[in-house]
Design a protein around this motif. Structure first.
Motif, PDB file in Angstrom:
ATOM      1  N   ARG A 173      31.837 -40.291  90.193  1.00 19.22           N
ATOM      2  CA  ARG A 173      30.886 -39.527  91.000  1.00 19.22           C
ATOM      3  C   ARG A 173      29.470 -39.948  90.621  1.00 19.22           C
ATOM      4  N   ILE A 174      28.677 -40.262  91.628  1.00 19.64           N
ATOM      5  CA  ILE A 174      27.235 -40.460  91.465  1.00 19.64           C
ATOM      6  C   ILE A 174      26.576 -39.604  92.535  1.00 19.64           C
ATOM      7  N   TRP A 175      25.986 -38.510  92.113  1.00 18.89           N
ATOM      8  CA  TRP A 175      25.357 -37.576  93.044  1.00 18.89           C
ATOM      9  C   TRP A 175      23.913 -37.318  92.628  1.00 18.89           C
ATOM     10  N   LEU A 176      23.050 -37.211  93.616  1.00 16.00           N
ATOM     11  CA  LEU A 176      21.698 -36.680  93.423  1.00 16.00           C
ATOM     12  C   LEU A 176      21.687 -35.274  94.014  1.00 16.00           C
ATOM     13  N   ILE A 177      21.349 -34.295  93.193  1.00 11.92           N
ATOM     14  CA  ILE A 177      21.421 -32.889  93.594  1.00 11.92           C
ATOM     15  C   ILE A 177      20.009 -32.310  93.625  1.00 11.92           C
ATOM     16  N   THR A 178      19.637 -31.700  94.750  1.00 10.97           N
ATOM     17  CA  THR A 178      18.345 -31.019  94.877  1.00 10.97           C
ATOM     18  C   THR A 178      18.601 -29.558  95.199  1.00 10.97           C
ATOM     19  N   MET A 179      18.052 -28.661  94.356  1.00 12.13           N
ATOM     20  CA  MET A 179      18.282 -27.233  94.510  1.00 12.13           C
ATOM     21  C   MET A 179      16.962 -26.486  94.637  1.00 12.13           C
ATOM     22  N   PRO A 180      16.787 -25.685  95.696  1.00 19.39           N
ATOM     23  CA  PRO A 180      15.592 -24.841  95.800  1.00 19.39           C
ATOM     24  C   PRO A 180      15.596 -23.783  94.692  1.00 19.39           C
ATOM     25  N   PRO A 181      14.449 -23.129  94.459  1.00 11.31           N
ATOM     26  CA  PRO A 181      14.409 -22.035  93.481  1.00 11.31           C
ATOM     27  C   PRO A 181      15.411 -20.933  93.842  1.00 11.31           C
ATOM     28  N   SER A 182      15.991 -20.301  92.828  1.00  6.79           N
ATOM     29  CA  SER A 182      16.928 -19.176  92.990  1.00  6.79           C
ATOM     30  C   SER A 182      18.166 -19.541  93.801  1.00  6.79           C
ATOM     31  N   SER A 183      18.600 -20.770  93.712  1.00  2.08           N
ATOM     32  CA  SER A 183      19.815 -21.184  94.418  1.00  2.08           C
ATOM     33  C   SER A 183      20.913 -21.496  93.417  1.00  2.08           C
ATOM     34  N   THR A 184      22.151 -21.519  93.896  1.00  5.12           N
ATOM     35  CA  THR A 184      23.298 -21.836  93.049  1.00  5.12           C
ATOM     36  C   THR A 184      24.070 -23.001  93.646  1.00  5.12           C
ATOM     37  N   PHE A 185      24.702 -23.745  92.759  1.00  8.58           N
ATOM     38  CA  PHE A 185      25.580 -24.841  93.175  1.00  8.58           C
ATOM     39  C   PHE A 185      26.638 -25.019  92.100  1.00  8.58           C
ATOM     40  N   THR A 186      27.866 -25.233  92.529  1.00 13.41           N
ATOM     41  CA  THR A 186      28.961 -25.430  91.587  1.00 13.41           C
ATOM     42  C   THR A 186      29.476 -26.860  91.665  1.00 13.41           C
ATOM     43  N   ILE A 187      29.440 -27.556  90.539  1.00 13.79           N
ATOM     44  CA  ILE A 187      30.066 -28.873  90.444  1.00 13.79           C
ATOM     45  C   ILE A 187      31.558 -28.627  90.240  1.00 13.79           C
ATOM     46  N   PRO A 188      32.380 -29.010  91.192  1.00 14.44           N
ATOM     47  CA  PRO A 188      33.798 -28.661  91.081  1.00 14.44           C
ATOM     48  C   PRO A 188      34.509 -29.421  89.971  1.00 14.44           C
ATOM     49  N   ALA A 189      35.515 -28.778  89.397  1.00 11.57           N
ATOM     50  CA  ALA A 189      36.308 -29.393  88.339  1.00 11.57           C
ATOM     51  C   ALA A 189      37.047 -30.615  88.861  1.00 11.57           C
ATOM     52  N   THR A 190      37.314 -31.545  87.957  1.00  9.83           N
ATOM     53  CA  THR A 190      38.080 -32.747  88.272  1.00  9.83           C
ATOM     54  C   THR A 190      39.429 -32.669  87.566  1.00  9.83           C
ATOM     55  N   GLU A 191      40.499 -32.812  88.336  1.00 13.30           N
ATOM     56  CA  GLU A 191      41.838 -32.812  87.757  1.00 13.30           C
ATOM     57  C   GLU A 191      42.241 -34.249  87.462  1.00 13.30           C
ATOM     58  N   SER A 192      42.434 -34.554  86.190  1.00 11.99           N
ATOM     59  CA  SER A 192      42.792 -35.910  85.786  1.00 11.99           C
ATOM     60  C   SER A 192      43.640 -35.850  84.531  1.00 11.99           C
ATOM     61  N   THR A 193      44.602 -36.759  84.440  1.00 10.16           N
ATOM     62  CA  THR A 193      45.439 -36.855  83.241  1.00 10.16           C
ATOM     63  C   THR A 193      44.827 -37.804  82.218  1.00 10.16           C
ATOM     64  N   HIS A 194      43.707 -38.443  82.556  1.00  9.44           N
ATOM     65  CA  HIS A 194      43.034 -39.376  81.662  1.00  9.44           C
ATOM     66  C   HIS A 194      41.672 -38.827  81.263  1.00  9.44           C
ATOM     67  N   PRO A 195      41.143 -39.253  80.125  1.00  7.40           N
ATOM     68  CA  PRO A 195      39.812 -38.787  79.707  1.00  7.40           C
ATOM     69  C   PRO A 195      38.759 -39.082  80.779  1.00  7.40           C
ATOM     70  N   THR A 196      38.033 -38.057  81.165  1.00  4.88           N
ATOM     71  CA  THR A 196      37.012 -38.177  82.204  1.00  4.88           C
ATOM     72  C   THR A 196      35.718 -37.569  81.671  1.00  4.88           C
ATOM     73  N   ASN A 197      34.640 -38.326  81.771  1.00  4.06           N
ATOM     74  CA  ASN A 197      33.349 -37.893  81.234  1.00  4.06           C
ATOM     75  C   ASN A 197      32.408 -37.468  82.349  1.00  4.06           C
ATOM     76  N   ARG A 198      31.640 -36.427  82.070  1.00  2.00           N
ATOM     77  CA  ARG A 198      30.677 -35.900  83.052  1.00  2.00           C
ATOM     78  C   ARG A 198      29.334 -35.680  82.367  1.00  2.00           C
ATOM     79  N   MET A 199      28.295 -36.340  82.897  1.00  2.00           N
ATOM     80  CA  MET A 199      26.928 -36.143  82.403  1.00  2.00           C
ATOM     81  C   MET A 199      26.052 -35.656  83.550  1.00  2.00           C
ATOM     82  N   LEU A 200      25.284 -34.628  83.279  1.00  2.00           N
ATOM     83  CA  LEU A 200      24.348 -34.085  84.255  1.00  2.00           C
ATOM     84  C   LEU A 200      22.945 -34.192  83.671  1.00  2.00           C
ATOM     85  N   TYR A 201      22.051 -34.856  84.409  1.00  2.98           N
ATOM     86  CA  TYR A 201      20.680 -35.069  83.962  1.00  2.98           C
ATOM     87  C   TYR A 201      19.752 -34.185  84.798  1.00  2.98           C
ATOM     88  N   PHE A 202      19.045 -33.288  84.137  1.00  2.67           N
ATOM     89  CA  PHE A 202      18.085 -32.387  84.788  1.00  2.67           C
ATOM     90  C   PHE A 202      16.706 -32.998  84.580  1.00  2.67           C
TER      91      PHE A 202
END
Length: 404
Positions: free
Chosen positions: A267-296
């Motif tokens: 996944r390569i996503w650019l996320i833009t959120m207005p003030p007082s908004s919510t967003f959920t990054i959905p879980a990933t189902e995988s049987t192998h090691p999967t890494n997730r980094m989020l840069y604010f």
């Protein structure tokens, strides 16, 4: 919660209680109530836990809550950001260049800059390895991919295959270096009567051993065609470069990319959120090691699942197996994030500068090959090749020309 309910009833192990003790009415009543509470608590907590999670024999409430919190680690970020397998490198360029001088360089004086290696950020911008035009003159790559996402400004690409391009303003170039390629990435200051702001992310994505010697290749994701997921109820927008978000599907990455297999969950996503908004990054189902980094990287504050408030310029390592809900602070500017996620390649990484292989011997062989062949040589007049007054375009090695 079940264990806590039982421990609230008994102050010593259950094995210590005799049959006659627990059959006395007051204690029996307390035990039945506690068992009922335990069953209800177990049902409630089980429904809230991620699929497949089971508490160990010594688990406690604190451990349960830790397992439900997606935030693992965090650290401050500036220019170069930490990356996790399958990603190797991530850098954020944000330069506020003034008007151009008519030759695609800055009008401002270059005196006092370490030309050829200027990463100073002086006056809000750098020349990088450029001496007249900012950017990165010809340099080699081998064994991985570059994904260059340009949100503002322009990049001029030229390479040893004879391919070229000018892209930016929302475009992404995805290049598989494979068995070796030279390219240049210059930042032409095309506007002479106004400022030339530049913002881009360059991301290095590893190639597995089986793909490190494929032929070089690049493709363009033009901004007009790049899918954007929009939530009208919250105002949240997600630019989907790799990895689907609900029904929003990405464009196809290069065929030899680690991201070409959907089972690798890149996944390569650019996320833009207005003030007082919510967003959920959905879980990933995988049987192998999967890494997730989020840069604010822009905004003021964000709260991540679990209630922790985090300031801007922070990298967060998150559990990919859990949903991660983001809540932005009230007031202030929109919050912006880059998400990098993927199944780990799990192979040895030996890197020396722009070469990424699996062993030191392969790195030595790569240096020898580059000295001998220059990965096909440099067919352009200048190492900092630019494209004049051209609009956005891509010219491929086979001669095909494409425009947005």
């Amino acid at each position: 919660l079940a264990r806590l309910a039982l421990s609230a009833t008994f102050s010593r192990p259950a094995a210590a209680y005799s049959r006659s003790y627990i059959t006395r009415k007051p204690h029996c009543s307390r035990l039945v109530s506690s068992l009922l509470l335990a069953v209800v608590a177990r049902l409630v907590t089980s429904s809230a836990l991620p699929a497949g999670w089971e508490p160990g024999p010594n688990s406690h409430l604190e451990t349960t809550m830790t397992n439900m919190n997606p935030l693992l680690e965090m650290q401050s970020i500036d220019f170069q950001w930490p990356a996790l397998d399958p990603f190797l490198f991530c850098v954020h360029h944000h330069d506020r260049y003034g008007p151009g001088n008519g030759k695609l360089g800055p009008t401002a004086s270059l005196a006092g800059r370490a030309l050829g290696s200027d990463f100073s950020g002086r006056d809000g911008w750098s020349m990088y390895h450029g001496k007249k035009i900012p950017g990165f003159p010809s340099h080699p790559h081998k064994g991985f991919e570059t994904v260059t996402v340009v949100t503002q400004g322009l990049v001029d690409h030229s390479d040893s295959m004879g391919a070229a391009g000018r892209y930016g303003q929302g475009d992404t170039q995805w290049m598989t270096a494979g068995k070796g390629v030279q390219h240049s990435e210059m930042f032409p200051l095309v506007k002479t009567d106004s400022n030339n702001e530049l913002e881009l992310f360059q991301i290095w994505l590893n190639l597995p051993k089986r793909s490190k010697l494929v032929d070089p290749y690049f493709t363009m994701f033009w901004g007009e065609k790049t899918p954007i997921h929009k939530d009208p109820s919250t105002g949240v927008e997600v630019t989907v470069i790799a990895g689907a978000l609900n029904e929003t599907k990405p464009l196809d990455p290069p065929p030899s990319s680690w991201a070409a297999d959907a089972q690798h969950h890149v996944r390569i996503w650019l996320i833009t959120m207005p003030p007082s908004s919510t967003f959920t990054i959905p879980a990933t189902e995988s049987t192998h090691p999967t890494n997730r980094m989020l840069y604010f990287y822009e905004g003021s504050k964000v709260t991540v699942s679990g209630g922790q408030s985090i300031g801007v310029n922070t990298a967060m390592k998150l559990k990919a197996s859990l949903d991660a809900q983001l809540l932005t602070a009230a007031g202030g500017p929109p919050a912006k994030f880059l998400l990098l996620e993927g199944q780990a390649v799990e192979e040895p990484v030996v890197q020396h500068g722009p070469f990424v292989m699996n062993t030191r011997q392969e790195i030595m062989e790569t240096f020898e090959e580059y000295q001998r062949t220059q990965f096909g040589g440099w067919p352009w007049d200048r190492s900092d090749q630019t494209h004049g007054a051209e609009g956005r375009f891509a010219k491929y090695a086979d001669g095909k020309v494409e425009r947005p």
